[in-house]
Design a protein around this motif. Structure first.
Motif, PDB file in Angstrom:
ATOM      1  N   VAL A 101      26.601  59.501  -0.425  1.00 41.38           N
ATOM      2  CA  VAL A 101      26.547  58.076  -0.045  1.00 41.38           C
ATOM      3  C   VAL A 101      27.307  57.234  -1.063  1.00 41.38           C
ATOM      4  O   VAL A 101      28.048  56.308  -0.706  1.00 41.38           O
ATOM      5  N   GLY A 102      27.137  57.580  -2.347  1.00 39.69           N
ATOM      6  CA  GLY A 102      27.865  56.864  -3.387  1.00 39.69           C
ATOM      7  C   GLY A 102      29.366  57.025  -3.253  1.00 39.69           C
ATOM      8  O   GLY A 102      30.127  56.079  -3.478  1.00 39.69           O
ATOM      9  N   HIS A 103      29.803  58.231  -2.869  1.00 36.58           N
ATOM     10  CA  HIS A 103      31.235  58.464  -2.684  1.00 36.58           C
ATOM     11  C   HIS A 103      31.773  57.645  -1.505  1.00 36.58           C
ATOM     12  O   HIS A 103      32.866  57.082  -1.582  1.00 36.58           O
ATOM     13  N   ILE A 104      31.003  57.582  -0.440  1.00 39.88           N
ATOM     14  CA  ILE A 104      31.448  56.843   0.749  1.00 39.88           C
ATOM     15  C   ILE A 104      31.337  55.339   0.538  1.00 39.88           C
ATOM     16  O   ILE A 104      32.218  54.579   0.951  1.00 39.88           O
ATOM     17  N   GLY A 116      33.683  61.847   1.748  1.00 39.29           N
ATOM     18  CA  GLY A 116      32.641  62.620   1.079  1.00 39.29           C
ATOM     19  C   GLY A 116      32.713  64.126   1.247  1.00 39.29           C
ATOM     20  O   GLY A 116      31.775  64.826   0.864  1.00 39.29           O
ATOM     21  N   VAL A 117      33.812  64.643   1.794  1.00 39.60           N
ATOM     22  CA  VAL A 117      33.883  66.080   2.053  1.00 39.60           C
ATOM     23  C   VAL A 117      33.794  66.896   0.761  1.00 39.60           C
ATOM     24  O   VAL A 117      33.011  67.849   0.654  1.00 39.60           O
ATOM     25  N   ALA A 118      34.592  66.533  -0.232  1.00 42.73           N
ATOM     26  CA  ALA A 118      34.588  67.287  -1.489  1.00 42.73           C
ATOM     27  C   ALA A 118      33.245  67.162  -2.201  1.00 42.73           C
ATOM     28  O   ALA A 118      32.762  68.122  -2.810  1.00 42.73           O
ATOM     29  N   THR A 119      32.615  65.985  -2.113  1.00 49.69           N
ATOM     30  CA  THR A 119      31.317  65.786  -2.744  1.00 49.69           C
ATOM     31  C   THR A 119      30.244  66.600  -2.038  1.00 49.69           C
ATOM     32  O   THR A 119      29.342  67.160  -2.682  1.00 49.69           O
ATOM     33  N   TYR A 189      32.144  64.010  13.111  1.00 52.72           N
ATOM     34  CA  TYR A 189      32.085  62.587  13.492  1.00 52.72           C
ATOM     35  C   TYR A 189      32.940  61.730  12.561  1.00 52.72           C
ATOM     36  O   TYR A 189      33.696  60.864  13.034  1.00 52.72           O
ATOM     37  N   THR A 190      32.835  61.964  11.261  1.00 52.88           N
ATOM     38  CA  THR A 190      33.599  61.141  10.320  1.00 52.88           C
ATOM     39  C   THR A 190      35.097  61.436  10.373  1.00 52.88           C
ATOM     40  O   THR A 190      35.898  60.640   9.883  1.00 52.88           O
ATOM     41  N   HIS A 191      35.464  62.562  10.978  1.00 53.46           N
ATOM     42  CA  HIS A 191      36.881  62.914  11.119  1.00 53.46           C
ATOM     43  C   HIS A 191      37.388  62.664  12.539  1.00 53.46           C
ATOM     44  O   HIS A 191      38.425  63.211  12.929  1.00 53.46           O
ATOM     45  N   ARG A 192      36.691  61.820  13.299  1.00 54.42           N
ATOM     46  CA  ARG A 192      37.094  61.601  14.695  1.00 54.42           C
ATOM     47  C   ARG A 192      38.491  60.995  14.806  1.00 54.42           C
ATOM     48  O   ARG A 192      39.240  61.327  15.725  1.00 54.42           O
ATOM     49  N   ALA A 193      38.861  60.144  13.842  1.00 54.76           N
ATOM     50  CA  ALA A 193      40.220  59.586  13.859  1.00 54.76           C
ATOM     51  C   ALA A 193      41.237  60.693  13.581  1.00 54.76           C
ATOM     52  O   ALA A 193      42.310  60.730  14.203  1.00 54.76           O
ATOM     53  N   ASN A 194      40.900  61.590  12.661  1.00 55.69           N
ATOM     54  CA  ASN A 194      41.793  62.712  12.366  1.00 55.69           C
ATOM     55  C   ASN A 194      41.933  63.628  13.574  1.00 55.69           C
ATOM     56  O   ASN A 194      43.023  64.144  13.844  1.00 55.69           O
ATOM     57  N   ILE A 195      40.838  63.826  14.295  1.00 56.00           N
ATOM     58  CA  ILE A 195      40.889  64.658  15.500  1.00 56.00           C
ATOM     59  C   ILE A 195      41.845  64.047  16.517  1.00 56.00           C
ATOM     60  O   ILE A 195      42.637  64.758  17.156  1.00 56.00           O
ATOM     61  N   GLY A 196      41.810  62.723  16.643  1.00 53.50           N
ATOM     62  CA  GLY A 196      42.735  62.044  17.539  1.00 53.50           C
ATOM     63  C   GLY A 196      44.178  62.251  17.128  1.00 53.50           C
ATOM     64  O   GLY A 196      45.047  62.502  17.973  1.00 53.50           O
TER      65      GLY A 196
END
Length: 212
Positions: A101-104, A116-119, A189-196
């Motif tokens: 949460v802190g990273h995001i 936050g993937v790496a965290t 979900y957080t990568h939905r823009a990347n999926i697009g």
């Protein structure tokens, strides 16, 4: 439970996660705000995309370390007698999630951080190192084959959830199994823009070994 120690370390986990590695690296060495370029995220993926593989690797390593160190604060709680042994996993997850949460939403960077993937990777490395070791191999393989950090990240997240269904990687506590699938869903979900962008063929690739 020693509430003052627990609360202090939970806050410390969030503050550790809030260290905006990508933002500081971009400003210190390149004179730019990473959030104003590429995808606009202050994370390792966008650092790879905008600044290249060396800065991206540094940012990823530090962000992984943030997640690992924050999660290990639960062990400090245990060693200080602040929590019981049967509570360790719950506080590992709590400390790790707070770091993510802190990273995001980093307090040190106007609450504008990365995904936050790496965290998350560092968090799970502290909790289930053997499973994460296989997931790292999945990440590297997908990155080498397709050169999309986003695709490699999602693949590793899904692999973590599925691996826990296999006897060698099945956790003792079912909470971790459930958390693995929730984590995989959140990554997608957080990568939905990347999926697009992947579907449209506009997602940026990471150069590897001179390959563009």
């Amino acid at each position: 439970m020693n509430l003052p120690i627990v609360l202090a370390l939970l806050v410390a986990a969030y503050l550790l996660g809030s260290i905006p590695t990508a933002l500081w690296v971009g400003r210190r060495f390149f004179g730019l705000d990473i959030r104003e370029h590429g995808s606009g995220n202050a994370g390792a993926t966008n650092t790879f995309r905008v600044l290249g593989k060396k800065p991206g690797s540094v940012v990823m390593a530090i962000d992984v370390l943030k997640g690992w160190a924050a999660t290990m604060m639960a062990t400090v709680m245990l060693n200080q007698g602040a929590i019981r042994p049967d509570q360790l996993l719950y506080f590992q997850l709590a400390c790790g999630v707070l770091a993510v949460v802190g990273h995001i939403y980093p307090v040190f960077a106007q609450f504008r951080g990365g995904k936050g993937v790496a965290t998350v990777l560092g968090m799970m490395l502290a909790i289930a190192p053997a499973t994460v070791g296989v997931c790292i191999l999945v990440f590297l393989l997908m990155l080498f084959l397709f050169r999309y950090v986003s695709l490699a990240s999602m693949s590793a997240g899904v692999a973590f959830a599925l691996l826990q269904l296999l006897p060698p990687f099945r956790p003792d506590n079912s909470l971790l199994l459930v958390f693995g699938f929730v984590l995989a869903a959140l990554l997608i979900y957080t990568h939905r823009a990347n999926i697009g962008r992947l579907r449209s063929g506009t997602e940026s690739r990471v150069p590897l070994f001179g390959r563009k």
